[in-house]
Write an enzyme that holds these catalytic residues in place. Structure first.
Site, mmCIF file in Angstrom:
data_model
loop_
_atom_site.group_PDB
_atom_site.id
_atom_site.type_symbol
_atom_site.label_atom_id
_atom_site.label_comp_id
_atom_site.label_asym_id
_atom_site.label_seq_id
_atom_site.Cartn_x
_atom_site.Cartn_y
_atom_site.Cartn_z
ATOM 1 N N ARG A 1 42.802 65.059 -57.465
ATOM 2 C CA ARG A 1 43.060 66.256 -56.664
ATOM 3 C C ARG A 1 42.515 67.517 -57.323
ATOM 4 O O ARG A 1 41.932 68.369 -56.647
ATOM 5 C CB ARG A 1 44.566 66.385 -56.397
ATOM 6 C CG ARG A 1 44.986 67.615 -55.601
ATOM 7 C CD ARG A 1 44.086 67.946 -54.424
ATOM 8 N NE ARG A 1 43.836 66.821 -53.538
ATOM 9 C CZ ARG A 1 42.859 66.760 -52.670
ATOM 10 N NH1 ARG A 1 41.992 67.754 -52.565
ATOM 11 N NH2 ARG A 1 42.696 65.702 -51.894
ATOM 12 N N GLU B 1 29.252 105.330 -54.347
ATOM 13 C CA GLU B 1 29.411 105.004 -52.928
ATOM 14 C C GLU B 1 29.297 106.266 -52.083
ATOM 15 O O GLU B 1 29.877 107.305 -52.409
ATOM 16 C CB GLU B 1 30.778 104.360 -52.711
ATOM 17 C CG GLU B 1 31.126 104.054 -51.267
ATOM 18 C CD GLU B 1 32.546 103.561 -51.127
ATOM 19 O OE1 GLU B 1 32.767 102.371 -51.379
ATOM 20 O OE2 GLU B 1 33.432 104.372 -50.789
#
Length: 288
Positions: free
Chosen positions: A107, A204
């Site tokens: 798993r 930005e």
């Protein structure tokens, strides 16, 4: 170690640490009580990892470690390398050895392999949409806590580019920094005075007027063009005229990425590469 994708690095220390934490979580205090109770101690098993869906594989070194750390006697053989495009039915790897170890590691191995292959597959889909342009698709810091280095490695497996790894390896000035620092010129001046000459500075902007302020102030290396429609992005690229690296971001998806790339930007960043992917369906089939 199982071969990595070409042109991508993943520290074996990071691999081992991540897999140990996952195994500790899964095995707990008593181990795999199902396998201990039902499988004879001396039993051996052989199993194959098989692709159920098409995609790009990433994470084979982690699958390898999931078995090796349980029992070094387990042999893991990769039949493809990370970064390879795969089709349903392709055998990705073979694992052989003590059956209890094979079943106990299954798993954790599949969780890493499916998740990272999902990221690589999503990245490849974006990269395919913009391959006719110069733009590169890149990831963000919107990653699963504790798995950033692995997920950024998977982005590279899919043909993408990596953005900064954390807050400490590049300066990214956003709107809140600008507001607190007192404006574009002030924030760029402080940033350039504070960091070393090898540290890149990105800022930005969300309007062409802000972009003009950045160009007038100087000090930036990269400009992040945030949430601009293609027509405005094209104007922004013309204003920059090659003086800065350009990056487009905000609301990027498979339907919009080509139009964004065609504006002439250098990079397109998308958090969806890591925070919204679907696990690639890969199975482990016992052959004995």
């Amino acid at each position: 170690m199982t071969p990595l994708a070409p042109n991508a690095f993943l520290s074996p220390l990071i691999v081992e640490d991540a897999v140990r934490r996952a195994l500790d979580e899964d095995l707990g205090r008593a181990g795999d009580i199902t396998s201990i109770a039902t499988i004879p101690a001396g039993a051996a098993a052989r199993a194959v990892f098989v692709a159920r869906k098409p995609g790009v594989v990433a994470g084979l070194p982690l699958a390898d470690a999931a078995f090796r750390l349980i029992d070094p006697a387990v042999r893991f053989t990769a039949h493809v390398a990370d970064g390879r495009r795969i089709a349903p039915g392709d055998v990705l790897a073979t694992v052989e050895g003590p059956a209890r170890a094979v079943l106990s590691g299954e798993r954790v191995a599949l969780n890493f392999l499916g998740h990272l292959s999902g990221i690589a597959t999503a990245t490849a889909a974006y990269a395919d949409r913009i391959k006719h342009t110069k733009a590169r698709i890149t990831c963000t810091r919107k990653t699963t806590p504790g798995l950033r280095a692995l997920e950024k490695y998977a982005v590279k497996c899919g043909g993408g580019s990596n953005h900064r790894y954390g807050l400490d390896d590049a300066v990214l000035i956003k709107d809140n920094h600008i507001a607190v620092a007192g404006g574009v010129a002030a924030v760029l001046g402080r940033a350039r005075a504070a960091v070393g000459h090898l540290v890149r500075i990105e800022i930005e902007v969300d309007t062409l007027d802000q972009l003009a302020e950045v160009l007038a102030a100087g000090g930036a290396d990269v400009v992040l063009l945030d949430n601009m429609p293609p027509a405005v992005l094209r104007q922004a690229v013309e204003l920059v005229a090659g003086k800065l690296v350009t990056e487009a971001s905000g609301g990027i998806n498979l339907d919009t990425v080509a139009a964004v790339a065609e504006t002439g930007v250098d990079y397109i960043s998308s958090g969806a590469l890591t925070h919204s992917v679907t696990t690639l369906d890969i199975g482990l089939d016992i052959e004995m």
